[in-house]
Scaffold this active site. Structure first.
Site, PDB file in Angstrom:
ATOM      1  N   GLU A  93       0.822  -1.224   0.000  1.00 29.83           N
ATOM      2  CA  GLU A  93       0.000   0.000   0.000  1.00 29.83           C
ATOM      3  C   GLU A  93       0.846   1.261   0.000  1.00 29.83           C
ATOM      4  O   GLU A  93       0.458   2.280  -0.568  1.00 29.83           O
ATOM      5  CB  GLU A  93      -0.929   0.006   1.221  1.00 29.83           C
ATOM      6  CG  GLU A  93      -2.041  -1.015   1.106  1.00 29.83           C
ATOM      7  CD  GLU A  93      -2.852  -1.160   2.378  1.00 29.83           C
ATOM      8  OE1 GLU A  93      -2.612  -0.409   3.336  1.00 29.83           O
ATOM      9  OE2 GLU A  93      -3.705  -2.059   2.392  1.00 29.83           O
ATOM     10  N   HIS A  98       9.616  -1.285   2.696  1.00 27.61           N
ATOM     11  CA  HIS A  98       9.622  -1.499   4.144  1.00 27.61           C
ATOM     12  C   HIS A  98       9.400  -2.973   4.415  1.00 27.61           C
ATOM     13  O   HIS A  98       8.813  -3.684   3.590  1.00 27.61           O
ATOM     14  CB  HIS A  98       8.540  -0.661   4.829  1.00 27.61           C
ATOM     15  CG  HIS A  98       7.170  -0.894   4.278  1.00 27.61           C
ATOM     16  ND1 HIS A  98       6.741  -0.302   3.092  1.00 27.61           N
ATOM     17  CD2 HIS A  98       6.147  -1.666   4.696  1.00 27.61           C
ATOM     18  CE1 HIS A  98       5.506  -0.705   2.827  1.00 27.61           C
ATOM     19  NE2 HIS A  98       5.129  -1.547   3.784  1.00 27.61           N
TER      20      HIS A  98
HETATM   21  P1  AMP Z   1       2.120  -2.351   3.023  1.00 23.93           P
HETATM   22  O1  AMP Z   1       0.751  -2.849   2.754  1.00 23.93           O
HETATM   23  O2  AMP Z   1       3.158  -3.447   3.071  1.00 23.93           O
HETATM   24  O3  AMP Z   1       2.516  -1.207   2.102  1.00 23.93           O
HETATM   25  O4  AMP Z   1       2.088  -1.800   4.503  1.00 23.93           O
HETATM   26  C1  AMP Z   1       1.906  -0.473   4.861  1.00 23.93           C
HETATM   27  C2  AMP Z   1       1.735  -0.470   6.349  1.00 23.93           C
HETATM   28  O5  AMP Z   1       1.919   0.866   6.807  1.00 23.93           O
HETATM   29  C3  AMP Z   1       0.351  -0.925   6.825  1.00 23.93           C
HETATM   30  O6  AMP Z   1       0.483  -2.054   7.695  1.00 23.93           O
HETATM   31  C4  AMP Z   1      -0.199   0.302   7.553  1.00 23.93           C
HETATM   32  O7  AMP Z   1      -0.962  -0.029   8.696  1.00 23.93           O
HETATM   33  C5  AMP Z   1       1.065   1.055   7.914  1.00 23.93           C
HETATM   34  N1  AMP Z   1       0.899   2.498   8.078  1.00 23.93           N
HETATM   35  C6  AMP Z   1       0.296   3.379   7.223  1.00 23.93           C
HETATM   36  N2  AMP Z   1       0.364   4.627   7.705  1.00 23.93           N
HETATM   37  C7  AMP Z   1       1.053   4.556   8.873  1.00 23.93           C
HETATM   38  C8  AMP Z   1       1.451   5.512   9.853  1.00 23.93           C
HETATM   39  N3  AMP Z   1       1.155   6.824   9.728  1.00 23.93           N
HETATM   40  N4  AMP Z   1       2.126   5.085  10.948  1.00 23.93           N
HETATM   41  C9  AMP Z   1       2.423   3.773  11.086  1.00 23.93           C
HETATM   42  N5  AMP Z   1       2.082   2.822  10.201  1.00 23.93           N
HETATM   43  C10 AMP Z   1       1.397   3.194   9.116  1.00 23.93           C
END
Ligand code: AMP
Length: 107
Positions: A93, A98
Site C-alpha cells: 500500500e 519497508h
Molecule cells: P504495506 O501494505 O506493506 O505497504 O504496509 C503499509 C503499512 O503501513 C500498513 O500495515 C499500515 O498499517 C502502515 N501504516 C500506514 N500509515 C502509517 C502511519 N502513519 N504510521 C504507522 N504505520 C502506518
C-alpha cells in the site's frame, strides 16, 4: 516524486511511535498492528518496491536483516516474521520499501 508517508514520518512532519533509528533506517510501530508486536523497518532511501532494489542497495537490505536481529534481542522476541509486500498484487500500500516485523502469535 511526492514524498511517501514514511519519508514524512522520518522528517517528523507526521508523528509515529519510533522504536529505533540510525543513519540508514527508521523503525516504527505499525498504526494498525496485525500481531502483538508489529514493527515496520523502513530505509531512509525511498526505494519504491523490492523490484527497484539495485545491486548497490544490497548492503542496505543486509542491514535491515541485522536491525531485525537487534530488535528481536532488544524486545526479547522468541520468534518473528519478516515480510515485504511487493507491488499492488503483493498487497503493498505504501510505495516506499519497508519490512514488517511481526511477533507474538502464540502468546
Ligand atoms: P504495506 O501494505 O506493506 O505497504 O504496509 C503499509 C503499512 O503501513 C500498513 O500495515 C499500515 O498499517 C502502515 N501504516 C500506514 N500509515 C502509517 C502511519 N502513519 N504510521 C504507522 N504505520 C502506518
Amino acid at each position: 516524486m511526492e514524498k511517501s508517508i514514511f519519508t514524512r514520518i522520518m522528517e517528523k512532519e507526521i508523528p509515529a511511535r519510533i522504536e529505533y533509528e540510525d543513519d540508514k533506517v527508521i523503525v516504527i510501530h505499525d498504526i494498525a498492528p496485525k500481531a502483538n508486536v508489529h514493527l515496520l523497518i523502513i530505509p531512509r532511501k525511498p526505494i519504491p518496491t523490492l523490484m527497484d532494489v539495485a545491486e548497490e542497495d544490497l548492503p542496505l537490505i543486509g542491514h535491515i536483516h541485522q536491525v531485525a536481529q537487534k530488535l528481536a534481542q532488544k524486545l526479547e522476541l522468541k520468534g518473528f516474521r519478516l515480510i515485504n509486500n511487493c507491488g499492488k498484487e503483493g498487497g503493498q500500500e505504501v510505495f516506499h520499501i519497508h519490512y514488517h516485523l511481526l511477533s507474538g502469535f502464540h502468546e
